[in-house]
Scaffold this motif. Structure first.
Motif, PDB file in Angstrom:
ATOM      1  N   LEU A  98       0.824  -1.195   0.000  1.00  0.00           N
ATOM      2  CA  LEU A  98       0.000   0.000   0.000  1.00  0.00           C
ATOM      3  C   LEU A  98       0.867   1.258   0.000  1.00  0.00           C
ATOM      4  CD1 LEU A  98      -2.926   0.987   0.136  1.00  0.00           C
ATOM      5  CD2 LEU A  98      -2.777   0.871   2.610  1.00  0.00           C
ATOM      6  N   ALA A  99       1.834   1.312   0.895  1.00  0.00           N
ATOM      7  CA  ALA A  99       2.737   2.468   0.949  1.00  0.00           C
ATOM      8  C   ALA A  99       3.508   2.599  -0.365  1.00  0.00           C
ATOM      9  CB  ALA A  99       3.690   2.338   2.131  1.00  0.00           C
ATOM     10  N   ARG A 100       3.904   1.471  -0.926  1.00  0.00           N
ATOM     11  CA  ARG A 100       4.640   1.466  -2.198  1.00  0.00           C
ATOM     12  C   ARG A 100       3.761   1.973  -3.341  1.00  0.00           C
ATOM     13  NH1 ARG A 100       9.201  -1.109  -4.667  1.00  0.00           N
ATOM     14  NH2 ARG A 100       9.158  -0.215  -6.750  1.00  0.00           N
ATOM     15  N   ALA A 101       2.503   1.559  -3.359  1.00  0.00           N
ATOM     16  CA  ALA A 101       1.589   1.983  -4.420  1.00  0.00           C
ATOM     17  C   ALA A 101       1.375   3.499  -4.385  1.00  0.00           C
ATOM     18  CB  ALA A 101       0.256   1.246  -4.298  1.00  0.00           C
ATOM     19  N   PHE A 102       1.265   4.056  -3.183  1.00  0.00           N
ATOM     20  CA  PHE A 102       1.149   5.515  -3.078  1.00  0.00           C
ATOM     21  C   PHE A 102       2.405   6.188  -3.633  1.00  0.00           C
ATOM     22  CE2 PHE A 102      -2.125   4.886   0.367  1.00  0.00           C
ATOM     23  CZ  PHE A 102      -3.147   5.577  -0.277  1.00  0.00           C
ATOM     24  N   MET A 103       3.582   5.670  -3.276  1.00  0.00           N
ATOM     25  CA  MET A 103       4.828   6.242  -3.774  1.00  0.00           C
ATOM     26  C   MET A 103       4.886   6.167  -5.299  1.00  0.00           C
ATOM     27  SD  MET A 103       8.807   5.136  -3.124  1.00  0.00           S
ATOM     28  CE  MET A 103       8.687   3.724  -4.230  1.00  0.00           C
ATOM     29  N   ASP A 104       4.513   5.036  -5.842  1.00  0.00           N
ATOM     30  CA  ASP A 104       4.562   4.853  -7.292  1.00  0.00           C
ATOM     31  C   ASP A 104       3.630   5.812  -8.022  1.00  0.00           C
ATOM     32  OD1 ASP A 104       6.467   2.890  -6.969  1.00  0.00           O
ATOM     33  OD2 ASP A 104       5.065   1.210  -7.264  1.00  0.00           O
ATOM     34  N   GLU A 105       2.574   6.250  -7.345  1.00  0.00           N
ATOM     35  CA  GLU A 105       1.660   7.220  -7.936  1.00  0.00           C
ATOM     36  C   GLU A 105       2.090   8.659  -7.650  1.00  0.00           C
ATOM     37  OE1 GLU A 105      -2.487   6.689  -7.161  1.00  0.00           O
ATOM     38  OE2 GLU A 105      -2.571   4.940  -8.487  1.00  0.00           O
ATOM     39  N   GLY A 106       3.204   8.825  -6.923  1.00  0.00           N
ATOM     40  CA  GLY A 106       3.675  10.166  -6.601  1.00  0.00           C
ATOM     41  C   GLY A 106       2.912  10.823  -5.465  1.00  0.00           C
ATOM     42  N   ARG A 107       2.254  10.016  -4.667  1.00  0.00           N
ATOM     43  CA  ARG A 107       1.486  10.510  -3.515  1.00  0.00           C
ATOM     44  C   ARG A 107       2.177  10.021  -2.247  1.00  0.00           C
ATOM     45  NH1 ARG A 107      -4.231   8.121  -4.655  1.00  0.00           N
ATOM     46  NH2 ARG A 107      -4.792   9.324  -2.824  1.00  0.00           N
ATOM     47  N   TRP A 108       2.474  10.936  -1.369  1.00  0.00           N
ATOM     48  CA  TRP A 108       3.169  10.602  -0.128  1.00  0.00           C
ATOM     49  C   TRP A 108       4.440   9.812  -0.450  1.00  0.00           C
ATOM     50  CZ3 TRP A 108      -2.263   9.496  -0.169  1.00  0.00           C
ATOM     51  CH2 TRP A 108      -3.029  10.433   0.518  1.00  0.00           C
ATOM     52  N   ASP A 109       5.155  10.256  -1.470  1.00  0.00           N
ATOM     53  CA  ASP A 109       6.302   9.488  -1.958  1.00  0.00           C
ATOM     54  C   ASP A 109       7.490   9.472  -1.014  1.00  0.00           C
ATOM     55  OD1 ASP A 109       6.597  12.186  -2.555  1.00  0.00           O
ATOM     56  OD2 ASP A 109       7.505  11.829  -4.511  1.00  0.00           O
ATOM     57  N   GLU A 110       7.478  10.292   0.027  1.00  0.00           N
ATOM     58  CA  GLU A 110       8.553  10.247   1.015  1.00  0.00           C
ATOM     59  C   GLU A 110       8.288   9.210   2.110  1.00  0.00           C
ATOM     60  OE1 GLU A 110       5.308  12.614   2.271  1.00  0.00           O
ATOM     61  OE2 GLU A 110       6.618  13.188   0.630  1.00  0.00           O
ATOM     62  N   VAL A 111       7.053   8.736   2.205  1.00  0.00           N
ATOM     63  CA  VAL A 111       6.679   7.831   3.291  1.00  0.00           C
ATOM     64  C   VAL A 111       7.269   6.432   3.092  1.00  0.00           C
ATOM     65  CG1 VAL A 111       4.748   6.728   4.507  1.00  0.00           C
ATOM     66  CG2 VAL A 111       4.611   9.155   3.857  1.00  0.00           C
TER      67      VAL A 111
END
Length: 119
Positions: free
Chosen positions: A88-101
């Protein structure tokens, strides 16, 4: 897993949310669909991601273990599925959302060493 609903309106919202996920059909949307995440859970997850972004910006310590525990509080039916939390955290990063998390939570794992090279 098949979700059970006590209220027809909750079930209808769940179905409508899943339909929206199918229309947008990103990797994240497919994941939300597969894990049967409700709209309310999704909102709570986004709030959690904001919380972690703020903690990172304020240079507070964060850990994937604590993150996973907080995800399980939102979705008790997925307790113990640490892979889901990571994905889930990775999917957000891959979409450029919360990419620092994601790098802050999982970047110290050997399989994600390449993230250190990006920074």
């Amino acid at each position: 897993m098949r979700r059970m609903f006590e209220d027809i309106n909750d079930r209808l919202d769940f179905i409508e949310f899943r339909q929206e996920l199918l229309f947008t059909n990103s990797d994240l949307d497919r994941m939300l669909f597969e894990y049967e995440i409700t709209r309310a859970e999704y909102r709570e997850i986004m709030n959690l991601m904001d919380k972690y972004r703020n903690a990172i910006e304020n240079r507070k310590s964060v850990s994937h273990g604590r993150f996973e525990s907080e995800i399980y509080e939102i979705m008790p039916s997925h307790s113990g599925d640490y892979h889901m939390c990571e994905y889930l955290a990775r999917a957000f990063m891959d979409e450029g959302r919360w990419d620092e998390v994601f790098p802050a939570l999982y970047g110290d794992m050997p399989k994600y060493n390449y993230l250190k090279d990006k920074n």
